[in-house]
Design an enzyme around this catalytic site. Sequence first.
Site, PDB file in Angstrom:
ATOM      1  N   HIS A 167       1.871   9.739 -16.743  1.00  0.00           N
ATOM      2  CA  HIS A 167       1.260   9.043 -15.604  1.00  0.00           C
ATOM      3  C   HIS A 167       2.367   8.525 -14.698  1.00  0.00           C
ATOM      4  O   HIS A 167       3.557   8.543 -15.052  1.00  0.00           O
ATOM      5  CB  HIS A 167       0.319   7.922 -16.046  1.00  0.00           C
ATOM      6  CG  HIS A 167       1.000   6.787 -16.754  1.00  0.00           C
ATOM      7  ND1 HIS A 167       0.342   5.663 -17.191  1.00  0.00           N
ATOM      8  CD2 HIS A 167       2.304   6.578 -17.106  1.00  0.00           C
ATOM      9  CE1 HIS A 167       1.180   4.836 -17.776  1.00  0.00           C
ATOM     10  NE2 HIS A 167       2.380   5.365 -17.733  1.00  0.00           N
ATOM     11  N   SER A 171       3.747   8.149 -21.602  1.00  0.00           N
ATOM     12  CA  SER A 171       4.480   7.422 -20.572  1.00  0.00           C
ATOM     13  C   SER A 171       5.990   7.640 -20.736  1.00  0.00           C
ATOM     14  O   SER A 171       6.463   8.775 -20.742  1.00  0.00           O
ATOM     15  CB  SER A 171       4.101   5.945 -20.641  1.00  0.00           C
ATOM     16  OG  SER A 171       4.649   5.221 -19.569  1.00  0.00           O
TER      17      SER A 171
END
Length: 396
Positions: free
Chosen positions: A129, A106
Amino acid sequence: MNSKKQETTIKPYNITDLGNNQGEINLYGEVVDDRPVDWWTGQPVQGSFIVVSEFLKDLEALGAKEKITVHINSVGGSLYGGIAIYNRLKSLSTQVTTVNDGLAASAGSIIFQAGNPRKVNAGSNVMVHGAQGFLCGYYNAKGLKDAVRQLEAGTKAAINIYAEATGRDGESIKSLLEKETWMTGQEAVDQGFADEVMEGGPPVTMGLTADKKYLLVNGVSMPTLGLSNLPQHIPVLHTKPKEKALLAAGPSPAGSIENNITGGTETMEITNIDQLRAVFPELVEQLETAARTAGALEERSRLQSIENIQSAVADPTLIAAAKYGETPLTAQQLALQAMEAQARLGNAMMGAIAADARASNADQVGAAPTQEEQAKAQEARAVQMIVGPRGRKAGE
């Protein structure tokens, strides 16, 4: 007066001046915009929180270096916090090398892109993501649309960073972000999210707690909140009742490891400290450090207790043996031994006195006569002298 206990905040990173115009940063933990605070006490929540403002301030103290190496082991967290750190590292007039020690996920993967070069261990993981958010409360259609626009803007910002770092087009990056893509070290290189796999790098250990709420990477505990596509190859860690004492610093990797690859199970039983150290070296180091500290405090207290009573102990040899002998004693044990030694000495002295008395025949000596007895004896002697032979009968 504030009666609340003041807690010392913990920073899960080290910024070190290595000399020779080089610096090193170990960036482990969760990226947050502000340090979390306990709702009830108002005190900072303890955890592996990389607070953006704190980190950027500490980074300035490192000064201008020719080379800076940033070691990363982070589950991510705040998207814009990660972007702020990425931008600051990119703006430095120095060579920045980023190293993925275990996990760059992330926002952590965005920070990882600031390196030139970007290095990974073979067992490291990179995860990318799209932007996510947590909603709580009541919202109307306009409020929800605003939230969607904010998430879309965050995802576009991440796409731009990844596209610049990888050289790939935005659409291919977007497809990876939409499905939450996890990559091993070599896969990250193949996809353009890393430059090289390091030769002979240290092994990477990774596992999920039994409730799958925490991910432990090289002994560092990180929350899985927001991770929706965890790889099946990450083992699940189970704890046993007798091992719950190891959970002092949050979820810990004790017990058996169940491997969920292809739905099967493979169990590794951790039965000794060496096995635990091989899997989670940082956890074992923390436990050993705590044990050494507790042992030192206990030893200091023992010696102090002995010094408090040693003035009442006549035998310095006994005191020295209690402090530093092969079998160290507590103050209570020393006092008992001193009393027993004194009793033995007293018994020996009484025995010697009795032996001396017997040798002198003192037991055969009668008691001295009283004054009355002495007067009668003198009177008898006087009468005897006066009567003399005249008091005898003829022939006697």
